[in-house]
Design a protein around this motif. Structure first.
Motif, PDB file in Angstrom:
ATOM      1  N   VAL A 141     -28.706  16.640  18.222  1.00 42.13           N
ATOM      2  CA  VAL A 141     -28.841  15.146  18.497  1.00 42.13           C
ATOM      3  C   VAL A 141     -27.428  14.832  18.558  1.00 42.13           C
ATOM      4  CG1 VAL A 141     -28.431  12.489  16.785  1.00 42.13           C
ATOM      5  CG2 VAL A 141     -29.816  14.679  16.328  1.00 42.13           C
ATOM      6  N   ILE A 142     -27.268  14.037  19.763  1.00 41.63           N
ATOM      7  CA  ILE A 142     -25.751  13.039  20.045  1.00 41.63           C
ATOM      8  C   ILE A 142     -26.015  11.718  20.366  1.00 41.63           C
ATOM      9  CG2 ILE A 142     -24.542  12.498  22.448  1.00 41.63           C
ATOM     10  CD1 ILE A 142     -25.872  15.196  23.427  1.00 41.63           C
ATOM     11  N   VAL A 143     -25.191  10.768  19.546  1.00 44.87           N
ATOM     12  CA  VAL A 143     -25.070   9.936  19.062  1.00 44.87           C
ATOM     13  C   VAL A 143     -24.373   8.617  19.557  1.00 44.87           C
ATOM     14  CG1 VAL A 143     -24.514   8.389  17.025  1.00 44.87           C
ATOM     15  CG2 VAL A 143     -25.148  10.170  16.596  1.00 44.87           C
ATOM     16  N   ALA A 144     -25.191   8.157  20.536  1.00 46.79           N
ATOM     17  CA  ALA A 144     -24.176   7.256  21.738  1.00 46.79           C
ATOM     18  C   ALA A 144     -24.212   6.234  21.147  1.00 46.79           C
ATOM     19  CB  ALA A 144     -24.548   8.070  23.361  1.00 46.79           C
ATOM     20  N   THR A 145     -23.950   5.795  20.376  1.00 45.30           N
ATOM     21  CA  THR A 145     -23.631   4.130  19.922  1.00 45.30           C
ATOM     22  C   THR A 145     -22.704   3.899  20.350  1.00 45.30           C
ATOM     23  OG1 THR A 145     -22.947   4.626  17.955  1.00 45.30           O
ATOM     24  CG2 THR A 145     -24.940   4.148  17.543  1.00 45.30           C
ATOM     25  N   ASN A 146     -22.401   2.478  20.324  1.00 41.11           N
ATOM     26  CA  ASN A 146     -21.324   1.474  21.037  1.00 41.11           C
ATOM     27  C   ASN A 146     -20.000   2.008  19.764  1.00 41.11           C
ATOM     28  OD1 ASN A 146     -21.989   0.654  23.157  1.00 41.11           O
ATOM     29  ND2 ASN A 146     -23.129  -1.540  22.206  1.00 41.11           N
ATOM     30  N   GLN A 147     -18.091   1.902  21.171  1.00 41.56           N
ATOM     31  CA  GLN A 147     -17.561   2.283  20.141  1.00 41.56           C
ATOM     32  C   GLN A 147     -16.667   0.719  18.746  1.00 41.56           C
ATOM     33  OE1 GLN A 147     -15.147   4.897  19.177  1.00 41.56           O
ATOM     34  NE2 GLN A 147     -16.206   6.463  20.721  1.00 41.56           N
ATOM     35  N   THR A 148     -17.795   0.630  18.181  1.00 44.42           N
ATOM     36  CA  THR A 148     -17.491  -0.768  17.653  1.00 44.42           C
ATOM     37  C   THR A 148     -16.900  -0.001  15.902  1.00 44.42           C
ATOM     38  OG1 THR A 148     -19.844  -1.375  16.792  1.00 44.42           O
ATOM     39  CG2 THR A 148     -18.815  -1.992  18.897  1.00 44.42           C
ATOM     40  N   ALA A 149     -17.100  -1.317  14.938  1.00 42.86           N
ATOM     41  CA  ALA A 149     -16.538  -0.744  13.694  1.00 42.86           C
ATOM     42  C   ALA A 149     -18.615  -0.549  12.986  1.00 42.86           C
ATOM     43  CB  ALA A 149     -16.727  -2.099  12.978  1.00 42.86           C
ATOM     44  N   GLU A 150     -19.432  -1.372  13.638  1.00 39.29           N
ATOM     45  CA  GLU A 150     -20.808  -1.038  13.421  1.00 39.29           C
ATOM     46  C   GLU A 150     -21.703   0.615  13.717  1.00 39.29           C
ATOM     47  OE1 GLU A 150     -19.223  -3.582  13.860  1.00 39.29           O
ATOM     48  OE2 GLU A 150     -20.099  -5.138  12.432  1.00 39.29           O
ATOM     49  N   VAL A 169     -25.011  17.327  15.271  1.00 38.69           N
ATOM     50  CA  VAL A 169     -25.006  16.031  14.990  1.00 38.69           C
ATOM     51  C   VAL A 169     -23.644  16.250  15.953  1.00 38.69           C
ATOM     52  CG1 VAL A 169     -24.796  13.383  14.314  1.00 38.69           C
ATOM     53  CG2 VAL A 169     -26.176  15.195  13.415  1.00 38.69           C
ATOM     54  N   SER A 170     -23.814  15.017  17.329  1.00 37.47           N
ATOM     55  CA  SER A 170     -22.352  15.147  17.923  1.00 37.47           C
ATOM     56  C   SER A 170     -21.839  14.252  18.562  1.00 37.47           C
ATOM     57  CB  SER A 170     -22.571  15.470  19.131  1.00 37.47           C
ATOM     58  OG  SER A 170     -23.776  16.191  19.665  1.00 37.47           O
ATOM     59  N   ARG A 171     -21.088  13.415  18.863  1.00 39.10           N
ATOM     60  CA  ARG A 171     -20.393  12.141  18.945  1.00 39.10           C
ATOM     61  C   ARG A 171     -20.306  12.227  19.880  1.00 39.10           C
ATOM     62  NH1 ARG A 171     -20.683   6.956  19.489  1.00 39.10           N
ATOM     63  NH2 ARG A 171     -18.959   5.876  18.128  1.00 39.10           N
ATOM     64  N   LEU A 172     -20.434  11.157  20.812  1.00 32.90           N
ATOM     65  CA  LEU A 172     -19.546  11.022  22.207  1.00 32.90           C
ATOM     66  C   LEU A 172     -17.865  10.739  22.605  1.00 32.90           C
ATOM     67  CD1 LEU A 172     -21.356   8.975  24.714  1.00 32.90           C
ATOM     68  CD2 LEU A 172     -21.992  11.718  24.470  1.00 32.90           C
ATOM     69  N   ALA A 173     -17.361  11.163  23.506  1.00 29.43           N
ATOM     70  CA  ALA A 173     -16.303  10.919  23.561  1.00 29.43           C
ATOM     71  C   ALA A 173     -15.528  10.433  22.678  1.00 29.43           C
ATOM     72  CB  ALA A 173     -15.222  12.479  24.093  1.00 29.43           C
ATOM     73  N   SER A 174     -14.049   9.870  22.961  1.00 27.43           N
ATOM     74  CA  SER A 174     -13.872   8.518  23.297  1.00 27.43           C
ATOM     75  C   SER A 174     -12.128   8.989  24.009  1.00 27.43           C
ATOM     76  CB  SER A 174     -13.872   7.638  22.646  1.00 27.43           C
ATOM     77  OG  SER A 174     -13.277   8.131  21.288  1.00 27.43           O
ATOM     78  N   ASP A 187      -3.292   1.748  23.172  1.00 27.61           N
ATOM     79  CA  ASP A 187      -2.801   2.619  21.817  1.00 27.61           C
ATOM     80  C   ASP A 187      -4.323   3.630  21.209  1.00 27.61           C
ATOM     81  OD1 ASP A 187      -0.371   0.951  23.259  1.00 27.61           O
ATOM     82  OD2 ASP A 187       0.220   0.258  20.881  1.00 27.61           O
ATOM     83  N   LEU A 188      -4.760   2.315  21.249  1.00 24.23           N
ATOM     84  CA  LEU A 188      -5.641   2.843  20.431  1.00 24.23           C
ATOM     85  C   LEU A 188      -6.994   3.763  21.079  1.00 24.23           C
ATOM     86  CD1 LEU A 188      -7.039  -0.902  18.640  1.00 24.23           C
ATOM     87  CD2 LEU A 188      -5.947   1.651  17.490  1.00 24.23           C
ATOM     88  N   THR A 189      -6.960   3.388  22.763  1.00 24.32           N
ATOM     89  CA  THR A 189      -7.777   4.693  23.372  1.00 24.32           C
ATOM     90  C   THR A 189      -6.923   6.067  23.484  1.00 24.32           C
ATOM     91  OG1 THR A 189      -8.397   2.285  24.455  1.00 24.32           O
ATOM     92  CG2 THR A 189      -8.712   4.743  26.010  1.00 24.32           C
ATOM     93  N   LEU A 190      -5.590   5.496  23.162  1.00 29.71           N
ATOM     94  CA  LEU A 190      -4.648   6.374  23.939  1.00 29.71           C
ATOM     95  C   LEU A 190      -4.750   7.944  22.881  1.00 29.71           C
ATOM     96  CD1 LEU A 190      -3.066   7.227  26.263  1.00 29.71           C
ATOM     97  CD2 LEU A 190      -0.877   6.609  25.668  1.00 29.71           C
ATOM     98  N   LEU A 191      -4.656   6.938  21.752  1.00 29.47           N
ATOM     99  CA  LEU A 191      -4.898   7.648  20.191  1.00 29.47           C
ATOM    100  C   LEU A 191      -5.999   8.772  20.201  1.00 29.47           C
ATOM    101  CD1 LEU A 191      -2.803   7.650  17.866  1.00 29.47           C
ATOM    102  CD2 LEU A 191      -4.256   6.666  16.467  1.00 29.47           C
ATOM    103  N   LYS A 195      -6.484  12.008  19.825  1.00 29.41           N
ATOM    104  CA  LYS A 195      -7.657  13.392  19.307  1.00 29.41           C
ATOM    105  C   LYS A 195      -8.697  13.657  19.868  1.00 29.41           C
ATOM    106  CE  LYS A 195      -6.258  10.499  14.452  1.00 29.41           C
ATOM    107  NZ  LYS A 195      -6.948   9.011  14.231  1.00 29.41           N
ATOM    108  N   GLY A 196      -9.217  13.499  21.098  1.00 38.35           N
ATOM    109  CA  GLY A 196     -10.066  13.731  20.845  1.00 38.35           C
ATOM    110  C   GLY A 196     -10.080  15.395  22.091  1.00 38.35           C
TER     111      GLY A 196
END
Lengths: 205, 415
Positions: A141-150, A169-174, A187-191, A195-196
């Protein structure tokens, strides 16, 4: 003090309730509709009605479709072992546009959001759990929900729920968008890109 | 980093103020209730968004007006110039330029969407009478102290916090709704799980950051406290969070001999993943153990939103056992440690504000405060310029000190 007749007011009110349409645009649309040929106006209303009547949710992937199961679910060439989980039907067409993903989809129709009175059963998460139980051939299962807290909470929830079943279960890279300059990344995108990061040499696991 | 000019619009008692300031010591003096603190509050708000005196943006607007704007023109240590503005619009303001009410942040004429991209740009450390709250008031003040400090150094921490509070608000909305709707009990469990999984994960990361910085503050603050009080008493700080988390973290670090590594260069990815897993499992089990209580009371009774740092003097909690003078010394030591930690991690020199602090401190404390301030731009407010002559003489850059007289919202540069 009504500036327009009640029927025009009503039309404007209906149009302005649509997403992305404010009061001014609603007025323009309303007067455009009034000045249209009868034929065109009827075509518009019947298009709305027939879209409403003939599209339904695919019982398998929950995407909007005219035929059930939908063309993607019934395509024999699709990889039936992978399911990509997205928030809205629009995300399916975004992935389809890229012509690269060959597996199946699952549309959640929103994320769990108690502050907006969206309960978990308003989304199709329960349907997804049932679908995975009914179809043992699904292994990832690849989870491609939006990059929000929810969106992230949804991804984590699915991974915790599905962990014991052995389904991957995998998550799309960000991280960084293609063709972008690192200089302009926040900064956050870079971090998150750091990490990924992907190993190019050495031990790949 | 230093401020070249300050611009205030409809801020507190200032209708409009444009003021050029000197790069070293700036002294604002004048009678009570003339707007000295309002000026330095404006500087602080422009750099850090929130005020050190109030949490309501609407309090900052001049009476009878509908919006405020504060801007700073800054020069960084490398000579580059930055302009920062923080504006706040209420529903009533005539919104010509921006379509929504609320706070607008602007950096170099471009709007900034993320708060985390704004607050680290210009670091200001403010010493004010309100600092006493950190020692003697509710835990919220100490959390704010800790959060502000870590956010200035690590933008990702700010993001963790805001994600945490978003998810917590969702969970609380869910807890409130349970009374009204007739959900099945198992459905409730499933829905609470949804939020608890993520809250536990974020908690683990926040706990790791807070633990590290509480330790750093404890070390630096006790050093400063020793030099101020003459080494007679020993100040220490303990991080207090979800029960058992600090113990589990310390056990992990001691068992694997990773304490120094954790404090200095940071854990390796696999160790970080392991301890994060341990902490999030622990938090999750604690959240589950209070679940039925939380459902009955419609609140989230435990979690990192209830964290505290316990400030101890010779092993006793200062909140309960300390005199006013001891509290003041501890507050000063904490702020000096804030300054030192920011200097440790941030390359550009922080700007200092001393808001009416000299009047409350005795001579040794005044001198140790002054001696901690080197090579920085400093803003001082006081009622009488002659009262602080001795301290000014000790400061570096005292020969370049500039004096401003504040009189009923008007500021005049004096010779």
């Amino acid at each position: 003090m009504a500036r327009y007749s009640p029927s025009i007011q009503n039309l404007i009110a209906q149009l302005s309730s649509l997403p992305g349409i404010g009061g001014k645009s609603a007025q323009r649309l309303a007067f455009h509709i009034l000045s249209m040929d009868d034929k065109d106006a009827e075509a518009l209303t019947s298009a709305i009605m027939s879209a409403r009547q003939s599209t339904k949710r695919c019982t398998c992937c929950q995407n909007f479709t005219d035929s059930d199961p939908c063309p993607i679910c019934s395509d024999p060439l699709r990889d039936k072992t992978t399911v990509l989980v997205v928030e809205s039907p629009r995300d399916v067409s975004t992935f389809e546009r890229a012509h690269e993903y060959k597996g199946l989809y699952h549309v959640l129709h929103g994320v769990f959001n108690p502050m907006k009175s969206m309960s978990i059963s308003d989304t199709t998460i329960p349907d997804l759990i049932k679908r995975l139980a009914d179809h043992p051939e699904i292994t990832e299962v690849i989870v491609a929900t939006n990059q929000t807290a929810e969106g992230n909470a949804t991804a984590l929830y699915l991974s915790r729920m599905l962990g014991p079943s052995g389904i991957k279960v995998s998550r799309l890279a960000s991280g960084l968008p293609m063709g972008s300059d690192i200089e302009y990344a926040d900064d956050l995108t870079l971090l998150s890109a750091l990490k990924g990061r992907v190993m190019l040499t050495g031990d790949k696991e | 980093m230093f401020i070249r000019s300050i611009h205030l619009e409809n801020f507190r008692n200032y209708g409009r103020l444009d003021l050029d300031v000197g790069p070293s010591v700036n002294i604002f003096y004048g009678n009570n209730a003339q707007g000295k603190t309002n000026l330095v509050e404006g500087i602080y708000v422009a750099s850090s968004i929130t005020s050190h005196r109030t949490s309501k943006d609407s309090d900052l607007i001049k009476f009878g007006e509908n919006e405020y704007k504060v801007s700073l023109d800054l020069s960084d240590d490398d000579g580059s110039n930055v302009q920062m503005s923080s504006c706040y619009y209420t529903e009533k303001s005539s919104l010509s330029k921006y379509s929504r009410a609320g706070r607008i942040l602007i950096r170099d004429n471009a709007p900034v969407d993320k708060v985390s991209e704004y607050i680290g740009v210009c670091n200001i450390v403010i010493f004010a009478p309100e600092d006493l709250n950190i020692v003697k008031n509710a835990p919220a003040y100490r959390r704010k102290f800790l959060n502000t400090l870590i956010s200035k150094i690590s933008p990702s921490y700010f993001n963790l916090l805001s994600n945490y509070s978003k998810l917590l608000a969702q969970k609380n909305a869910l807890l409130k709704s349970i009374k009204s709707s007739q959900n099945m009990p198992e459905m409730i469990d499933q829905q609470l799980d949804f939020w608890d999984f993520s809250l536990a994960e974020l908690s683990a990361e926040i706990i790791l950051k807070r633990f590290k910085f509480a330790k750093l503050i404890s070390d630096t603050a006790s050093k400063h406290h020793g030099s101020i009080s003459g080494g007679k008493e020993n100040l220490s700080i303990e991080y207090s969070t979800v029960y058992g988390a600090v113990g589990a973290l310390e056990a992990f670090l001691n068992e694997n001999c990773k304490y120094d590594e954790f404090m200095h260069k940071g854990l390796s990815e696999s160790d970080y993943g392991r301890i994060k897993g341990i902490l999030s499992d622990l938090v999750l089990s604690k959240l589950k153990s209070v679940r039925s209580y939380d459902i009955d009371k419609h609140i989230s009774s435990i979690g990192i939103h209830r964290d505290d740092i316990i400030i101890k003097l010779d092993g006793l909690a200062m909140k309960n056992f300390s005199s006013q003078g001891q509290q003041r010394t501890a507050a000063l030591a904490l702020k000096l440690s804030e300054l030192e930690i920011i200097k440790m991690f941030v390359s550009s020199t922080p700007i200092l504000i001393l808001d009416d602090v000299f009047s409350e401190l005795d001579k040794t404390r005044r001198m140790s405060l002054v001696s901690a301030m080197k090579n920085a731009q400093i803003f001082i407010t006081c009622t009488d310029r002659n009262m602080i002559g001795e301290e000014i003489d000790v400061m570096e850059g005292a020969d370049k000190a500039e004096f401003y007289c504040v009189d009923n919202g008007k500021i005049e540069k004096m010779a």
